[in-house]
Design an enzyme around this catalytic site. Structure first.
Site, PDB file in Angstrom:
ATOM      1  N   PHE A 250       0.816  -1.229   0.000  1.00 39.52           N
ATOM      2  CA  PHE A 250       0.000   0.000   0.000  1.00 39.52           C
ATOM      3  C   PHE A 250       0.841   1.267   0.000  1.00 39.52           C
ATOM      4  O   PHE A 250       0.347   2.342   0.312  1.00 39.52           O
ATOM      5  CB  PHE A 250      -0.975   0.021   1.188  1.00 39.52           C
ATOM      6  N   PRO A 644      -8.616 -10.610 -16.377  1.00 33.78           N
ATOM      7  CA  PRO A 644      -9.836  -9.987 -15.838  1.00 33.78           C
ATOM      8  C   PRO A 644     -10.168 -10.434 -14.415  1.00 33.78           C
ATOM      9  O   PRO A 644     -10.724  -9.652 -13.645  1.00 33.78           O
ATOM     10  CB  PRO A 644     -10.931 -10.414 -16.820  1.00 33.78           C
ATOM     11  N   GLY A 714      -3.003   1.091 -15.023  1.00 33.80           N
ATOM     12  CA  GLY A 714      -3.048   0.437 -13.720  1.00 33.80           C
ATOM     13  C   GLY A 714      -4.463   0.292 -13.185  1.00 33.80           C
ATOM     14  O   GLY A 714      -5.377   1.014 -13.586  1.00 33.80           O
ATOM     15  N   GLU A 717      -5.176   1.330  -7.746  1.00 37.26           N
ATOM     16  CA  GLU A 717      -5.608   2.411  -6.861  1.00 37.26           C
ATOM     17  C   GLU A 717      -6.898   3.097  -7.296  1.00 37.26           C
ATOM     18  O   GLU A 717      -7.591   3.714  -6.487  1.00 37.26           O
ATOM     19  CB  GLU A 717      -4.465   3.438  -6.739  1.00 37.26           C
TER      20      GLU A 717
HETATM   21 MO1  MOS Z   1       1.407   2.804  -3.781  1.00 35.86          MO
HETATM   22  S1  MOS Z   1       0.806   4.276  -2.574  1.00 35.86           S
HETATM   23  O1  MOS Z   1       1.630   3.414  -5.239  1.00 35.86           O
HETATM   24  O2  MOS Z   1       2.058   1.495  -3.162  1.00 35.86           O
END
Ligand code: MOS
Length: 752
Positions: A250, A644, A714, A717
């Site tokens: 994280f 997926p 990505g 996040e």
């Molecule tokens: Mo992260 S906050 O890009 O591990």
């Protein structure tokens, strides 16, 4: 304005059968059976245990440690304090680049935050080390802690995030506000959050002369190698880091931290292997956290419900000794098409460990405030919040003016709304109830995250038996990198995934870059893809220049690699297996190298973001104020989907974090002591199964050929963004009460 097409596949990409498959995790069985060895599972012979003593004050000095009492313990081998800690080759307070964070490794008796390491006790057992640390019974010279967003004089930080400007203006915001028909100004607060990975920071260190073997979780092994090399004055190649699995990162495992360096120091001092594992509460200080923010949004709109101005100001905190400033206002650069935008930041220094990147740093904190404010503006204009967003979402990146995939965002709004059933939403709040009389609210939020890429390298090998090897020091922190990257490797080599040996997870392999910024699949994936292409090109060179080969002379026509064979592109009846080609050439194997890096030309022409739209339903007990999220639908466009199943899992994880951000997570700091009062998973609330309803992540098709040759963006996040705001907006829609302090807890709902 050129728009990025949704369906056109980049012609230069070789398509194999491995990418796009919903494979289960290749390391799944290892993990669920306990066979996967995490850092703290290692026990080299003769290993001793190190335990940290940490400060219980936030500011002052350590006046006395009862080292004699600790040393008198029969199991204790060594007590390390600033008085006897051996010198380092580099000052741990030195900072030569923004990725170099200052650390506390017993350089002085000074205390600059609660839970700062103040001593290390090494013993023959964990119990003895723990007891020894307790026997130190520190006495302090305590100074009052400066805590909170108003603790000291504020200043404009030199930069936010990683080198982003603290203030950005486009157009005249004050004029835009003055000319607006509707204006709102609202202030939001977000709480400090801690990474709380399931696996605490842990290190097992063995020195052999000046060679260092380390087991420790890392999101960036090459960077860790470099930092350790600097601190201990040894060559990076002498440092062997193993990090095959991480129990979550994280952002907190992106950089080597003080406690990990203390483990290395301890092993050097006692001349034996040492293990140091942080206790849960020790993670609330020296290994980073998400800084709290206070954000003020001023928004204007004209009679048609079009934005005229958007001003986003963030106040945040950093530590007294280092710089990390949560870039919360930057989200307003990328989502809504206001002719005037101002983003700005100010900060105060408080007695805390240095804040750090934490999953969607800036985007998560900023998005919940921006999405709430946009909702308030929609309400002021008397418009449905989705209709308002459809009027105002940006077709080009507002600050830079560069095109991005706005068509994909439109699809996210459309597909998400349809799946959710948004059209049945009542405009006014507090109008919807379920059969049990619970208030029902529906909210929406826009999701976005930049499509980043870093540098990486990979090495590919094709072997005489027709199998392949791909080597890259990549990081699987739970996201499924072992699987997704192996899929890219197999396609890169034109093999089936079971024919490819995928080697990863140690610093002895080519640098896989950083697993952060939701960029690992793109970064490591492109290096892998290029390494595969290089190996295939060398193999093709052998075949097309060999008169005995059916591919002889096919150089201009080109070849396709598939299923362990090369095929002549214009005549697939002519083909030869890898094994035959290598055999004819008298080679046992052939190697390829690959690198990845951003393409500056593409970067300067296109804005690169993933997008999404999230729809949430909450139910609120009208008497008790108890809130439950009952349904979340997110539609996300994130470029090419390598797997997926894993991508949905990543998006679900993000959506859960979004729920957590809106309703649960809150590190409570005692303003008197400066200590986090809930440094444990009992009182630091994160959603458990009972808090997480049905989650639906729709993968909206998007081929963005500009981000990288594989079109990968990505997914780690983005799920947090959009979701947090959607949940907050749903609480308003259920209750008619706008809570601007997050997390939205029952007391805040009742007070508001
Ligand atoms: Mo992260 S906050 O890009 O591990």
């Amino acid at each position: 304005m050129p728009e990025i097409a949704l369906t056109q596949a980049p012609a230069h990409v070789r398509h194999g059968s491995n990418m796009g498959q919903p494979l289960t995790r290749r390391d799944g069985v290892l993990k669920v059976t306990g066979a996967a060895r995490y850092a703290a599972d290692h026990h080299p012979p003769g290993m001793l245990y190190a335990v940290l003593a940490v400060s219980s004050i936030a500011r002052g000095g350590v006046a006395f440690l009862d080292v004699a009492a600790a040393k008198a313990h029969p199991g204790v081998v060594e007590v390390i304090t600033p008085a006897n800690r051996p010198p380092l080759a580099q000052d741990p307070d030195e900072k030569t680049n923004p990725f170099m964070f200052r650390m506390d490794v017993l350089q002085s008796d000074r205390v600059r935050y609660a839970h700062q390491p103040i001593a290390v006790v090494v013993a023959r057992t964990l119990e003895a080390a723990t007891e020894g640390a307790a026997l130190l019974a520190p006495r302090y010279e305590t100074e009052p802690a400066r805590i909170g967003l108003d603790a000291s004089k504020s200043f404009v930080p030199p930069g936010v995030g990683v080198g982003m400007p603290a203030e950005v203006y486009r157009g005249d915001v004050e004029a835009g506000l003055a000319a607006a028909m509707k204006r709102i100004e609202a202030t939001f607060e977000t709480a400090a959050q801690y990474h709380n990975a399931m696996e605490p920071h842990a290190i097992v260190v063995a020195w052999d002369g000046d060679t260092l073997s380390i087991d420790t979780p890392s999101q960036g092994m090459a960077m860790a190698q470099g930092r350790i090399a600097g601190l201990f004055g040894i060559a990076p190649e002498k440092i062997h880091i193993r990090s095959p699995f991480l129990g979550g990162g994280f952002g907190s495992k992106g950089f080597i931290t003080g406690p990990q360096v203390l483990g290395i120091i301890a092993a050097k001092m006692v001349g034996k292997p040492v293990k140091l594992v942080l206790r849960r509460e020790q993670m609330y200080g020296p290994v980073g956290h998400r800084a709290p923010t206070r954000q003020t949004l001023r928004v204007g709109a004209d009679h048609a419900g079009k934005l005229t101005a958007l001003a986003h100001h963030t106040k945040t905190v950093s530590s007294t000794f280092d710089d990390f400033f949560e870039p919360a206002s930057d989200i307003s650069h990328t989502l809504y098409a206001s002719p005037a935008i101002a983003s700005s930041h100010e900060a105060v220094r408080v007695d805390t460990g240095t804040p750090l990147f934490m999953r969607a740093p800036g985007e998560a904190t900023g998005s919940i405030a921006l999405e709430s404010a946009i909702d308030e503006m929609a309400q002021a204009c008397g418009l449905d919040p989705l209709a308002f967003r459809l009027k105002n979402y940006a077709e080009v990146e507002p600050i830079s003016g560069k095109p991005f995939s706005s068509k994909a965002l439109r699809e996210c709004y459309r597909q998400g709304a349809e799946r959710f059933g948004w059209e049945r939403r009542m405009l006014a709040p507090r109008q919807m109830r379920d059969r049990d009389g619970l208030l029902v609210g529906w909210g929406v939020g826009t999701a976005t995250f930049p499509a980043l890429m870093f540098e990486a390298q990979a090495k590919a090998v094709l072997r005489q038996d027709g199998s392949g090897v791909m080597e890259i020091g990549a990081h699987d922190m739970g996201q499924g990198a072992w699987t997704a990257l192996a899929q890219i490797a197999a396609d890169g080599l034109g093999l089936d995934i079971d024919q490819v040996e995928f080697r990863s997870g140690t610093s002895d392999l080519p640098d896989g870059g950083i697993a952060g910024g939701s960029a690992h699949t793109a970064t490591a994936g492109m290096a892998i893809h290029n390494a595969g292409a290089d190996a295939i090109a060398r193999l093709a060179e052998l075949a097309t220049s060999d008169q005995r080969s059916p591919l002889f002379g096919a150089g201009n026509a080109g070849v396709i690699a598939r299923g362990g064979r090369l095929f002549r592109r214009d005549d697939e009846s002519r083909s030869e297996s890898y094994a035959e080609i290598l055999g004819c050439a008298g080679l046992t194997q052939i190697e390829g190298q690959g690198r990845s890096a951003i393409d500056p030309a593409a970067q300067s022409s296109y804005a690169m973001h993933a997008h999404g739209a999230v729809f949430a339903e909450v139910k609120v007990d009208p008497e008790l104020g108890q809130m439950r999220v009952t349904r979340v639908v997110g539609a996300f466009a994130a470029g090419r989907i390598i797997n997926p199943r894993l991508v949905r899992s990543q998006l679900h994880g993000g959506m859960i974090w979004g729920i957590s951000f809106a309703l649960h997570e809150h590190a409570v700091v005692d303003p008197r002591s400066g200590r986090v009062m809930n440094p444990n998973l009992g009182e630091y609330h994160i959603p458990v199964n009972a808090d997480v309803p049905s989650l639906d992540a729709i993968l909206v098709e998007e081929n963005d050929p500009h981000v990288n040759a594989l079109g990968i963006k990505g997914v780690g996040e983005i799920g947090i963004t959009g979701t947090a705001g959607a949940v907050a907006n749903a609480v308003w829609h259920a209750t008619g009460v706008r809570v601007r302090k997050f997390p939205i807890t029952i007391d805040r709902l009742i007070e508001a």
